[in-house]
Motif scaffolding. Structure first.
Motif, mmCIF file in Angstrom:
data_model
loop_
_atom_site.group_PDB
_atom_site.id
_atom_site.type_symbol
_atom_site.label_atom_id
_atom_site.label_comp_id
_atom_site.label_asym_id
_atom_site.label_seq_id
_atom_site.Cartn_x
_atom_site.Cartn_y
_atom_site.Cartn_z
ATOM 1 N N VAL A 291 -20.976 94.757 -6.436
ATOM 2 C CA VAL A 291 -20.457 94.615 -7.798
ATOM 3 C C VAL A 291 -21.589 94.241 -8.756
ATOM 4 N N LEU A 292 -22.508 93.382 -8.314
ATOM 5 C CA LEU A 292 -23.649 93.032 -9.166
ATOM 6 C C LEU A 292 -24.516 94.263 -9.418
ATOM 7 N N HIS A 293 -24.746 95.067 -8.384
ATOM 8 C CA HIS A 293 -25.506 96.305 -8.561
ATOM 9 C C HIS A 293 -24.844 97.189 -9.613
ATOM 10 N N VAL A 318 -25.837 84.928 -11.838
ATOM 11 C CA VAL A 318 -25.116 85.461 -10.685
ATOM 12 C C VAL A 318 -26.082 85.788 -9.550
ATOM 13 N N PHE A 319 -27.223 86.370 -9.884
ATOM 14 C CA PHE A 319 -28.235 86.680 -8.864
ATOM 15 C C PHE A 319 -28.678 85.396 -8.164
ATOM 16 N N ALA A 320 -28.959 84.358 -8.930
ATOM 17 C CA ALA A 320 -29.372 83.080 -8.336
ATOM 18 C C ALA A 320 -28.267 82.491 -7.470
ATOM 19 N N ASP A 321 -27.026 82.606 -7.931
ATOM 20 C CA ASP A 321 -25.897 82.102 -7.143
ATOM 21 C C ASP A 321 -25.762 82.855 -5.818
ATOM 22 N N LEU A 322 -25.940 84.178 -5.860
ATOM 23 C CA LEU A 322 -25.856 84.956 -4.620
ATOM 24 C C LEU A 322 -26.921 84.510 -3.620
ATOM 25 N N LEU A 323 -28.128 84.260 -4.108
ATOM 26 C CA LEU A 323 -29.192 83.781 -3.223
ATOM 27 C C LEU A 323 -28.862 82.395 -2.676
ATOM 28 N N LEU A 358 -18.637 82.499 -5.655
ATOM 29 C CA LEU A 358 -18.450 83.944 -5.802
ATOM 30 C C LEU A 358 -17.353 84.273 -6.803
ATOM 31 N N ARG A 359 -16.315 83.470 -6.832
ATOM 32 C CA ARG A 359 -15.259 83.701 -7.839
ATOM 33 C C ARG A 359 -15.809 83.511 -9.241
ATOM 34 N N GLU A 360 -16.645 82.489 -9.423
ATOM 35 C CA GLU A 360 -17.272 82.295 -10.736
ATOM 36 C C GLU A 360 -18.190 83.471 -11.068
ATOM 37 N N CYS A 361 -18.907 83.964 -10.075
ATOM 38 C CA CYS A 361 -19.785 85.116 -10.293
ATOM 39 C C CYS A 361 -18.980 86.324 -10.754
ATOM 40 N N LEU A 362 -17.860 86.575 -10.128
ATOM 41 C CA LEU A 362 -17.039 87.725 -10.498
ATOM 42 C C LEU A 362 -16.523 87.599 -11.926
ATOM 43 N N LEU A 387 -11.610 93.204 -5.886
ATOM 44 C CA LEU A 387 -12.209 92.087 -5.173
ATOM 45 C C LEU A 387 -11.645 90.760 -5.671
ATOM 46 N N VAL A 388 -11.480 90.627 -6.983
ATOM 47 C CA VAL A 388 -10.862 89.415 -7.542
ATOM 48 C C VAL A 388 -9.466 89.233 -6.962
ATOM 49 N N ARG A 389 -8.747 90.335 -6.812
ATOM 50 C CA ARG A 389 -7.381 90.298 -6.276
ATOM 51 C C ARG A 389 -7.354 89.921 -4.796
#
Length: 597
Positions: A291-293, A318-323, A358-362, A387-389
């Motif tokens: 989704v980030l891509h 979001v990138f930093a959170d994923l890492l 991840l929910r915050e990222c979405l 994905l949120v669902r």
């Protein structure tokens, strides 16, 4: 020779396991990455509308409320289920972190595919790997290696979703074995599975830790008139999963179906769920990666060389959170090899923090996608919405968080008294992806008093950074963040060391939930710092402190700590890497995984 089952309490030593001498372990990581690359190539570009395994095809299957059969058949033909079978039984399962590496290509495409096709089978047979007889282990291995499925019929839980409600009872039968009765209304793949791992009540009270037992059932060997399948549920999410009811009508079960000892069901569930929690957290990162891509692609439309300035903060964040999520999940997954009897609290903290982040990222990506106005033919927006669902239905919502806090809260007094600021730092191999580690052995999993390796890593890193506290730029910012987060750990220490031991309080005070949440975020900070420190220079981006500064700033903000804004150079460096990875088809994970996009 196949080992006999090892029961709870066997492996309680705080000494980390060491990798056995000999070849093989050096190749484990390389082999897992090769398998992942082949699978990624086989599944193709998820953004290609003509790809039968791409996002468009997977969304169509979801709309039809059907599993993506074509992709499931492909995965079966490639023997993907061998990833769930230990090496000693002819499979490819060596370590939990490498299982995530091998399976992320599946989860990058679709959360429902990942759960419905395979990972549920591992969750089911994990009790067999942990306590099954040699025959049961061989039987389960043959089933999965032959393309079969296993499903898990959970025990009842009062605070949970539909999958965990209701329960089955198994009464001792004259001459041995059991008579199984009861109904479960929501079992994934109940009608499609070739093996059922059933958690059935064999004891009396709810509060008896030995009230349940595990039974390994072959549906084809059960009397047809004693098993009733109920219609598939019209669930909202995940729509493509096959959830249906199953009912046992005084069904005879042979004595050899018992896994482990009678009454061992709940201890087995507690021992094996720590693997499941860490695995799910690590795998779902791959879904958000896609989704980030898609969001970065949308932000670069129209010939832009970089996203518009108003999107810099959410995208780099979001990138930093994923890492950060990847660092925490990977540490927990690798702990299962090094400290198999003492990872219970760490796994629960990971499963609490990662889905929340991840929910915050979405949510942030939804804002960017909505503003960027992606191509209507691009399925990115639909994939994000799905994905949120589906995240809560995958055990990543309220019920999952509450279950994790129920694990953490009773351990807070002990962690404060015996671990925080006294626990030695974990071995550096824990945070070095290419380091040699012992193989995961489910039989060694335990529920002994947990080690808190992540906060020990935090305090150790903060000590080493103390001399750079007044240094300008990213390194000084990192040192100040580390000091601030250690201060938060000290505050938790003061509060938690005065808590009564588990079992002495009549009820859990709401403030304890807040303490458990704060502890989990501090543990995440420890994973970030230790992962940054463990870099060997082979990845210039990860070796620099910019990503860690951004990740820790966001963690500190969630804790309400005064951390200040990160240096602009940090955000610019993370932004540059964000764009580079998009243009070079590289994943937003710690391994910078090449993707066929």
């Amino acid at each position: 020779m196949t080992k006999e089952p090892i029961h709870p309490g066997t492996a309680t030593s705080g000494v980390p396991r060491t990798a056995p001498a000999g070849g093989g372990h050096h190749d484990d990581t390389r082999d897992a990455r090769r398998r992942a690359a082949r699978l990624d190539t086989l599944l193709g570009d998820p953004f290609d509308p003509a790809n039968p395994h791409g996002l468009r095809a997977l969304l169509a299957a979801d709309d039809a409320r059907e599993p993506p059969h074509v992709t499931e058949e492909l995965l079966t033909s490639r023997h993907t289920a061998a990833e769930f079978v230990p090496l000693e039984h002819g499979g490819r399962l060596t370590r939990a972190d490498l299982l995530v590496t091998a399976l992320r290509p599946v989860f990058r495409r679709d959360l429902t595919l990942g759960f419905g096709f395979g990972i549920t089978s591992l969750f089911a047979v994990s009790a067999v790997w942990a306590a099954g007889t040699p025959q049961q282990r061989r039987q389960s291995a043959r089933l999965l290696l032959g393309g079969g499925r296993a499903t898990i019929v959970h025990h009842h839980m009062a605070h949970a979703n539909a999958v965990l409600r209701d329960e089955l009872r198994a009464h001792p039968a004259p001459g041995g074995g059991f008579r199984l009765e009861g109904r479960k209304d929501a079992v994934i793949n109940a009608a499609r599975a070739d093996s059922h791992v059933v958690y059935a009540r064999t004891g009396a009270p709810d509060d008896d830790p030995h009230s349940h037992s595990v039974l390994l059932l072959d549906p084809a060997a059960l009397p047809a008139d004693r098993v009733r399948h109920h219609p598939r549920l019209p669930q909202v999410a995940p729509r493509g999963a096959h959830l249906s009811g199953i009912e046992f009508l005084d069904c005879p079960v042979p004595p050899q179906a018992l896994v482990g000892r009678q009454g061992e069901g709940i201890p087995l569930a507690v021992r094996t769920v720590q693997v499941n929690r860490a695995l799910v957290s690590g795998l779902v990162i791959g879904t958000v990666d896609t989704v980030l891509h898609a969001t970065v692609r949308a932000a670069l439309t129209g010939g832009r060389t970089r996203p518009a300035r108003r999107w810099h903060t959410p995208l780099t964040g979001v990138f930093a959170d994923l890492l950060a999520c990847d660092a925490m999940a990977t540490a927990a997954l690798r702990s299962l090899s090094l400290f198999p009897a003492q990872t219970h609290a760490t796994a629960a903290a990971v499963k609490y923090v990662v889905p929340d982040l991840l929910r915050e990222c979405l949510s942030e990506l939804q804002c960017v996608l909505g503003s960027a106005g992606p191509d209507p033919a691009d399925p990115a927006g639909e994939a994000l919405g799905r994905l949120v669902r589906d995240l809560p239905a995958a055990g990543l919502g309220h019920a999952g968080a509450a279950a994790c806090q129920a694990v953490i809260i009773p351990q807070l007094p002990s962690l404060a008294r015996h671990s925080w600021f006294t626990e030695p730092e974990p071995p550096p191999e824990l945070f070095r992806p290419a380091a040699r580690l012992p193989h995961l052995d489910y039989r060694l999993l335990g529920i002994a008093e947990s080690r808190d390796v992540l906060t020990a890593a935090l305090t150790g890193a903060a000590t080493r950074l103390a001399d750079t506290h007044d240094t300008p730029g990213p390194r000084g910012a990192l040192a100040r963040l580390a000091k601030t987060l250690v201060g938060e750990l000290r505050a938790l220490h003061e509060r938690c060391r005065t808590l009564p031991p588990p079992g002495t309080a009549t009820r859990v005070h709401p403030s304890l939930y807040a303490l458990s949440a704060r502890y989990a975020l501090v543990a995440a900070a420890g994973a970030v710092l230790a992962t940054w420190e463990a870099q060997d220079g082979s990845d210039p981006f990860l070796s620099e402190p910019a990503w860690a500064v951004l990740a820790l700033t966001r963690l500190a903000g969630r804790l309400g700590l005064t951390a200040g804004e990160p240096p602009e150079s940090c955000r610019q460096q993370v932004l540059q890497e964000l764009v580079r990875r998009c243009r070079t088809a590289t994943g937003y994970d710690l391994a910078a995984t090449p993707c066929p996009w």
